[in-house]
Motif scaffolding. Structure first.
Motif, mmCIF file in Angstrom:
data_model
loop_
_atom_site.group_PDB
_atom_site.id
_atom_site.type_symbol
_atom_site.label_atom_id
_atom_site.label_comp_id
_atom_site.label_asym_id
_atom_site.label_seq_id
_atom_site.Cartn_x
_atom_site.Cartn_y
_atom_site.Cartn_z
ATOM 1 N N GLY A 61 31.448 71.942 59.574
ATOM 2 C CA GLY A 61 30.167 71.484 59.031
ATOM 3 C C GLY A 61 30.101 69.966 58.956
ATOM 4 O O GLY A 61 29.132 69.338 59.390
ATOM 5 N N TYR A 62 31.162 69.386 58.435
ATOM 6 C CA TYR A 62 31.194 67.918 58.322
ATOM 7 C C TYR A 62 31.182 67.251 59.689
ATOM 8 O O TYR A 62 30.499 66.240 59.897
ATOM 9 C CB TYR A 62 32.442 67.484 57.556
ATOM 10 N N LEU A 63 31.966 67.780 60.626
ATOM 11 C CA LEU A 63 32.026 67.158 61.955
ATOM 12 C C LEU A 63 30.674 67.216 62.660
ATOM 13 O O LEU A 63 30.276 66.275 63.348
ATOM 14 C CB LEU A 63 33.101 67.830 62.809
ATOM 15 N N GLU A 64 29.968 68.334 62.479
ATOM 16 C CA GLU A 64 28.642 68.448 63.097
ATOM 17 C C GLU A 64 27.699 67.398 62.522
ATOM 18 O O GLU A 64 26.895 66.805 63.238
ATOM 19 C CB GLU A 64 28.063 69.851 62.845
ATOM 20 N N ASP A 108 22.941 57.089 56.093
ATOM 21 C CA ASP A 108 23.799 57.138 54.903
ATOM 22 C C ASP A 108 25.262 57.072 55.311
ATOM 23 O O ASP A 108 25.935 58.093 55.439
ATOM 24 C CB ASP A 108 23.499 58.435 54.140
ATOM 25 N N GLU A 109 25.775 55.850 55.533
ATOM 26 C CA GLU A 109 27.150 55.678 56.005
ATOM 27 C C GLU A 109 28.178 56.249 55.046
ATOM 28 O O GLU A 109 29.217 56.765 55.446
ATOM 29 C CB GLU A 109 27.458 54.193 56.251
ATOM 30 N N ALA A 110 27.895 56.143 53.756
ATOM 31 C CA ALA A 110 28.834 56.682 52.765
ATOM 32 C C ALA A 110 29.012 58.190 52.959
ATOM 33 O O ALA A 110 30.103 58.736 52.759
ATOM 34 C CB ALA A 110 28.322 56.394 51.349
ATOM 35 N N ALA A 111 27.949 58.835 53.374
ATOM 36 C CA ALA A 111 28.029 60.282 53.610
ATOM 37 C C ALA A 111 29.015 60.580 54.733
ATOM 38 O O ALA A 111 29.818 61.505 54.647
ATOM 39 C CB ALA A 111 26.648 60.843 53.932
ATOM 40 N N TYR A 112 28.957 59.776 55.787
ATOM 41 C CA TYR A 112 29.860 60.018 56.924
ATOM 42 C C TYR A 112 31.313 59.761 56.522
ATOM 43 O O TYR A 112 32.232 60.469 56.922
ATOM 44 C CB TYR A 112 29.451 59.159 58.131
#
Lengths: 387, 126
Positions: free
Chosen positions: A173-176, A186-190
């Protein structure tokens, strides 16, 4: 007195004196099999011809068969042959008037279990029946255990697959999200997505390593050598290994054993035991809490107490504690990573050393795990998967 | 942020909650819960416009039971609920259709693409 299993014996003989005699001797005959914890009693039935027997067989089959070699309508050998196609679960004892080696070999090839030569004494009858009954009970027990083992292995693998699916889904999920830039700018999210993915991978690795530890204990494949181990020293070493992690939440690990505590054990086992206990206490603890390890001689072995000032557990949570993959899941524990196998490993090790593990806990206050060990054991047959 | 609808995400895996939130929060206000109990508490506090809920949480069918409770209560029966299942579960539970519960297009198998959830939400949240 143990509960008794009832085995059905069918006596096929055309001599009424014979059949009545056997009935008299076996009705009320109770066999005690203390080494497998079972008693056996018998239900004796009779019939006089081969044809009669075969008809009865269509309705129900006995557990043990006492079969006369010579019947008015057919020979015992013929019946034996019929009993082997299709193969049945009946132990047959042939009753013969003349036991020649030839007939014995032929009967055995056809599936006979044993022989009784006429005339036989009551003791001879009881002895033969005892042997056959024991065989039946043992075979059934073995089958039940094998079935139980298969069922449990299936369940274990199902739960394991589920445990591995969760982190895989999370990481994917995160990689997608990173790949598709689904969080916009939202760079912090990545960054969070990457950090969490790495943490979840660590969790999967721990799961696999714990699984290997668990399997090694159960399979008996690992070579374990007992030597005189100072448990206090092992505890201090393990505490040191966990200090860095503990410091992150301000937790102090204290080992209170002023003297060496010597115990004959495999050092690797002891390290695994203490590591799982201390790791748990650090994880399920509060900010600036503490972990206290106390080890002492406790005839005939040793006693290890690991106490924490952690979140504690409710009684119903305690009861599930030592099951594989069981993790206490509530609001307080949601963020805590664990394989769910740590305590299972602790329990198996304790049992392996002729001891056990107990727990006392107060919800919101803390938990103490107490492990008692008595002596090193080579064999593992008693440490099954059913803890 | 007036006008933004609220979506309550309910799952015992905090990473699922976080990653789903990352995608949905551009279009919706996000509330979260980690169990059925937390879900009901959150709904009582502030009625969401939609709920995304995992059928199995904490090793029990928490999500399914909670969805039934929400449906049984008049105050919450109309809130659309997107149910999430793990592949080998849905064969058993998709047949909750008979109660007019959650029609098939409201069930999703994990791993679910957040875009699929977004799409469903667009249809259900008016």
């Amino acid at each position: 007195m143990n509960a008794a299993s009832v085995l059905r014996i069918l006596v096929v003989d055309d001599e009424p004196g014979m059949t009545r005699g056997v009935q008299r001797i076996l009705n009320g005959f109770r066999i005690m099999l203390p080494d497998i914890d079972e008693d056996v009693v018998f239900e004796v039935d009779t019939c006089e011809t081969g044809g009669d027997f075969l008809k009865r067989l269509e309705v129900s089959a006995p557990d043990l068969l006492l079969l006369d070699c010579k019947l008015p309508d057919m020979s015992g050998m013929d019946i034996l042959e019929k009993l082997s196609h299709p193969k049945r679960d009946i132990l047959t004892v042939m009753i013969t008037a003349y036991a020649t080696l030839e007939t014995a070999v032929k009967a055995t090839k056809l599936g006979a279990y044993d022989f009784l030569a006429k005339p036989f004494t009551p003791d001879e009858l009881r002895s033969t029946v005892r042997k056959a009954a024991r065989d039946v009970i043992l075979t059934r027990k073995a089958r039940r255990l094998a079935e139980e083992r298969r069922r449990m292995r299936f369940q274990f693998i199902s739960v394991l697959a589920h445990e591995l699916k969760s982190p895989l889904n999370a990481i994917e999920g995160y990689l997608e999200i990173i790949k598709n830039r689904s969080a916009g700018n939202d760079e912090a999210a990545y960054d969070l997505a990457l950090d969490r993915s790495i943490i979840r991978i660590g969790g999967m690795r721990k799961l696999i390593l714990d699984l290997l530890d668990l399997t090694a204990i159960e399979s008996g494949q690992k070579i374990r050598k007992p030597e005189s181990v100072d448990l206090a020293e092992v505890a201090r070493s393990v505490a040191q290994n966990h200090q860095a992690e503990a410091s992150r939440t301000g937790i102090a690990i204290t080992v209170t054993c002023p003297e060496p505590v010597l115990f004959l054990a495999d050092p690797g086992d002891m390290e695994m035991l203490l590591s799982n206990l201390i790791s748990n206490s650090v994880k399920y603890n509060r900010q600036n809490g503490s972990v206290t390890v106390t080890i002492a001689q406790s005839s005939p072995g040793v006693r290890i107490d690991v106490a924490d000032t952690g979140i504690g557990m409710r009684p119903e949570e305690v009861s599930r504690l030592f099951k594989e993959f069981s993790r206490i899941k509530n609001e307080k524990t949601r963020g805590i990573a664990g394989s769910g196998l740590g305590l299972s490993i602790v329990k198996k090790l304790a049992l392996l050393y002729g001891g056990d593990v107990g727990v006392e806990s107060e919800f919101g206050a803390g938990t103490t795990f107490t492990v008692t060990l008595t002596h090193f054991q080579e064999g593992l047959s008693s440490v099954g998967a059913e803890t | 942020m007036a006008g933004k609808k609220t979506v309550l995400i309910v799952d015992d895996d905090p990473d699922f909650v976080e990653s789903t939130s990352m995608v949905l929060r551009r279009d919706y206000e996000i509330a979260t819960a980690g169990s059925g109990q937390e879900c009901l508490a959150a709904v009582a506090k502030a009625r969401p416009d939609a709920i995304i809920m995992d059928v199995m949480m904490n090793d029990v069918l928490d999500g399914l039971e909670t969805a039934k409770k929400l449906k049984a209560d008049k105050a919450t029966a109309e809130i659309p609920v997107l149910m999430l299942t793990s592949v080998n579960q849905h064969f058993d539970y998709r047949n909750q259709v008979e109660d007019g519960y959650y029609p098939r297009d409201r069930w999703f198998d994990k791993p679910v693409k957040p875009e699929a959830l977004l799409s469903a939400l667009k249809d259900l949240v008016k």
